[in-house]
Motif scaffolding. Structure first.
Motif, PDB file in Angstrom:
ATOM      1  N   ALA A 105       0.824  -1.209   0.000  1.00 44.29           N
ATOM      2  CA  ALA A 105       0.000   0.000   0.000  1.00 44.29           C
ATOM      3  C   ALA A 105       0.857   1.257   0.000  1.00 44.29           C
ATOM      4  O   ALA A 105       0.451   2.290  -0.525  1.00 44.29           O
ATOM      5  CB  ALA A 105      -0.943  -0.013   1.206  1.00 44.29           C
ATOM      6  N   GLU A 106       2.058   1.171   0.556  1.00 43.14           N
ATOM      7  CA  GLU A 106       2.972   2.325   0.560  1.00 43.14           C
ATOM      8  C   GLU A 106       3.291   2.782  -0.861  1.00 43.14           C
ATOM      9  O   GLU A 106       3.504   3.966  -1.097  1.00 43.14           O
ATOM     10  CB  GLU A 106       4.278   1.994   1.300  1.00 43.14           C
ATOM     11  CG  GLU A 106       4.117   1.845   2.791  1.00 43.14           C
ATOM     12  CD  GLU A 106       3.652   0.450   3.222  1.00 43.14           C
ATOM     13  OE1 GLU A 106       3.545  -0.469   2.380  1.00 43.14           O
ATOM     14  OE2 GLU A 106       3.364   0.291   4.419  1.00 43.14           O
ATOM     15  N   ALA A 107       3.341   1.835  -1.796  1.00 40.46           N
ATOM     16  CA  ALA A 107       3.612   2.192  -3.198  1.00 40.46           C
ATOM     17  C   ALA A 107       2.469   3.041  -3.744  1.00 40.46           C
ATOM     18  O   ALA A 107       2.696   4.048  -4.426  1.00 40.46           O
ATOM     19  CB  ALA A 107       3.807   0.933  -4.042  1.00 40.46           C
ATOM     20  N   VAL A 108       1.242   2.668  -3.442  1.00 39.08           N
ATOM     21  CA  VAL A 108       0.072   3.420  -3.893  1.00 39.08           C
ATOM     22  C   VAL A 108       0.094   4.818  -3.265  1.00 39.08           C
ATOM     23  O   VAL A 108      -0.099   5.825  -3.947  1.00 39.08           O
ATOM     24  CB  VAL A 108      -1.232   2.670  -3.552  1.00 39.08           C
ATOM     25  CG1 VAL A 108      -2.452   3.505  -3.936  1.00 39.08           C
ATOM     26  CG2 VAL A 108      -1.265   1.312  -4.254  1.00 39.08           C
ATOM     27  N   ARG A 109       0.354   4.867  -1.964  1.00 37.52           N
ATOM     28  CA  ARG A 109       0.419   6.166  -1.275  1.00 37.52           C
ATOM     29  C   ARG A 109       1.513   7.049  -1.862  1.00 37.52           C
ATOM     30  O   ARG A 109       1.336   8.263  -2.018  1.00 37.52           O
ATOM     31  CB  ARG A 109       0.642   5.969   0.230  1.00 37.52           C
ATOM     32  CG  ARG A 109      -0.609   5.490   0.948  1.00 37.52           C
ATOM     33  CD  ARG A 109      -0.494   5.624   2.452  1.00 37.52           C
ATOM     34  NE  ARG A 109       0.400   4.648   3.061  1.00 37.52           N
ATOM     35  CZ  ARG A 109       0.036   3.436   3.453  1.00 37.52           C
ATOM     36  NH1 ARG A 109      -1.221   3.028   3.299  1.00 37.52           N
ATOM     37  NH2 ARG A 109       0.906   2.623   4.007  1.00 37.52           N
ATOM     38  N   ALA A 110       2.659   6.461  -2.199  1.00 35.87           N
ATOM     39  CA  ALA A 110       3.767   7.239  -2.762  1.00 35.87           C
ATOM     40  C   ALA A 110       3.401   7.809  -4.134  1.00 35.87           C
ATOM     41  O   ALA A 110       3.751   8.949  -4.449  1.00 35.87           O
ATOM     42  CB  ALA A 110       5.027   6.376  -2.856  1.00 35.87           C
ATOM     43  N   LEU A 111       2.703   7.034  -4.946  1.00 33.35           N
ATOM     44  CA  LEU A 111       2.274   7.539  -6.257  1.00 33.35           C
ATOM     45  C   LEU A 111       1.357   8.740  -6.084  1.00 33.35           C
ATOM     46  O   LEU A 111       1.518   9.764  -6.749  1.00 33.35           O
ATOM     47  CB  LEU A 111       1.557   6.441  -7.053  1.00 33.35           C
ATOM     48  CG  LEU A 111       2.396   5.271  -7.535  1.00 33.35           C
ATOM     49  CD1 LEU A 111       1.512   4.205  -8.165  1.00 33.35           C
ATOM     50  CD2 LEU A 111       3.469   5.708  -8.508  1.00 33.35           C
ATOM     51  N   ILE A 112       0.386   8.621  -5.174  1.00 31.91           N
ATOM     52  CA  ILE A 112      -0.559   9.712  -4.938  1.00 31.91           C
ATOM     53  C   ILE A 112       0.165  10.929  -4.371  1.00 31.91           C
ATOM     54  O   ILE A 112      -0.050  12.059  -4.818  1.00 31.91           O
ATOM     55  CB  ILE A 112      -1.696   9.244  -4.001  1.00 31.91           C
ATOM     56  CG1 ILE A 112      -2.542   8.162  -4.693  1.00 31.91           C
ATOM     57  CG2 ILE A 112      -2.576  10.426  -3.594  1.00 31.91           C
ATOM     58  CD1 ILE A 112      -3.527   7.454  -3.779  1.00 31.91           C
ATOM     59  N   ALA A 113       1.062  10.704  -3.417  1.00 28.62           N
ATOM     60  CA  ALA A 113       1.785  11.806  -2.768  1.00 28.62           C
ATOM     61  C   ALA A 113       2.746  12.517  -3.717  1.00 28.62           C
ATOM     62  O   ALA A 113       3.117  13.669  -3.473  1.00 28.62           O
ATOM     63  CB  ALA A 113       2.552  11.286  -1.554  1.00 28.62           C
ATOM     64  N   GLU A 164       8.889   8.883 -12.167  1.00 28.47           N
ATOM     65  CA  GLU A 164       9.195   7.591 -11.570  1.00 28.47           C
ATOM     66  C   GLU A 164       9.225   7.753 -10.058  1.00 28.47           C
ATOM     67  O   GLU A 164       9.816   8.698  -9.542  1.00 28.47           O
ATOM     68  CB  GLU A 164      10.519   7.056 -12.088  1.00 28.47           C
ATOM     69  CG  GLU A 164      10.479   6.720 -13.559  1.00 28.47           C
ATOM     70  CD  GLU A 164      11.765   6.074 -14.069  1.00 28.47           C
ATOM     71  OE1 GLU A 164      12.776   6.051 -13.320  1.00 28.47           O
ATOM     72  OE2 GLU A 164      11.752   5.590 -15.210  1.00 28.47           O
ATOM     73  N   VAL A 165       8.570   6.833  -9.352  1.00 30.99           N
ATOM     74  CA  VAL A 165       8.474   6.891  -7.900  1.00 30.99           C
ATOM     75  C   VAL A 165       9.086   5.616  -7.323  1.00 30.99           C
ATOM     76  O   VAL A 165       8.501   4.533  -7.456  1.00 30.99           O
ATOM     77  CB  VAL A 165       7.003   7.037  -7.446  1.00 30.99           C
ATOM     78  CG1 VAL A 165       6.910   7.059  -5.928  1.00 30.99           C
ATOM     79  CG2 VAL A 165       6.375   8.292  -8.052  1.00 30.99           C
ATOM     80  N   PRO A 166      10.271   5.715  -6.700  1.00 28.37           N
ATOM     81  CA  PRO A 166      10.890   4.528  -6.110  1.00 28.37           C
ATOM     82  C   PRO A 166      10.010   3.959  -4.986  1.00 28.37           C
ATOM     83  O   PRO A 166       9.510   4.707  -4.147  1.00 28.37           O
ATOM     84  CB  PRO A 166      12.214   5.051  -5.542  1.00 28.37           C
ATOM     85  CG  PRO A 166      12.485   6.318  -6.302  1.00 28.37           C
ATOM     86  CD  PRO A 166      11.126   6.906  -6.580  1.00 28.37           C
ATOM     87  N   CYS A 167       9.821   2.643  -5.010  1.00 25.92           N
ATOM     88  CA  CYS A 167       8.940   1.988  -4.040  1.00 25.92           C
ATOM     89  C   CYS A 167       9.627   0.775  -3.427  1.00 25.92           C
ATOM     90  O   CYS A 167      10.439   0.109  -4.070  1.00 25.92           O
ATOM     91  CB  CYS A 167       7.656   1.521  -4.725  1.00 25.92           C
ATOM     92  SG  CYS A 167       6.647   2.882  -5.344  1.00 25.92           S
TER      93      CYS A 167
END
Length: 191
Positions: A105-113, A164-167
């Motif tokens: 879920a942190e990956a989803v939150r990072a994309l949104i943020a 690109e968002v590192p996850c």
């Protein structure tokens, strides 16, 4: 990006031909992959969550189920069906795949943020899923989604738009019984 929320879109229509059963129905660590995918998007901050189904018809709690009658043609038709089903007030969507149970879920939150109009999760520098796309791009994403590819042609056509968002986590997918045997024990490990 301002106004409205970010919807979640879970693509879960395939029959899992190499696996021998629809991935949406696959149960790992006591949870179906479709339910795990819905939870991923919800916990990541998406609302509503839309699930595109095809080969299997399942009840999905906490999500809007959309049937793709053309699911045999591949992921492109499922992406189009899902984008068409999103509420008008959704300013963007996070697209996830049902067969990647180790995405967090942190990956989803990072994309949104990230605040980006187009954002792609990366793992070790490699682009994978999930992907965030702003509403103004939905029509082009849908037009370019064909066969068994989803948003990839759009992303390739517009590299200048992509953030690109590192996850953390693992984007490994389950395509075969061997993948299942390799990934299932990892679902029980603490994150």
């Amino acid at each position: 990006m301002k106004g409205g929320g970010v919807a979640g879109l879970l693509l879960a229509a395939g029959e899992g031909s190499r696996l021998g059963r629809p991935k949406a129905l696959l149960e790992l660590a006591g949870e179906r992959l479709v339910d795990r995918g819905v939870r991923l998007l919800e916990e990541g901050g998406c609302h509503p969550v839309v699930v595109v189904l095809g080969a299997a018809t399942v009840q999905v709690r906490g999500a809007v189920a959309v049937r793709n009658p053309d699911w045999r043609s591949g992921m492109g038709s499922s992406l189009r069906a899902g984008l068409a089903a999103l509420p008008a007030e959704s300013r963007a969507v996070v697209i996830a795949l049902v067969d990647q149970p180790l995405v967090r879920a942190e990956a989803v939150r990072a994309l949104i943020a990230s605040g980006a109009g187009v954002a792609v999760a990366t793992y070790g520098g490699r682009r994978r899923n999930p992907v965030l796309i702003e509403r103004r791009h939905f029509a082009e994403v849908a037009a370019l989604a064909r066969g068994d590819v989803g948003a990839r042609p759009f992303l390739a056509a517009h590299p200048e738009l992509v953030t690109e968002v590192p996850c953390a986590g693992d984007p490994a997918d389950i395509d075969t019984p061997g993948d299942l045997a390799r990934l299932e024990p990892r679902l029980l490990e603490p994150e």
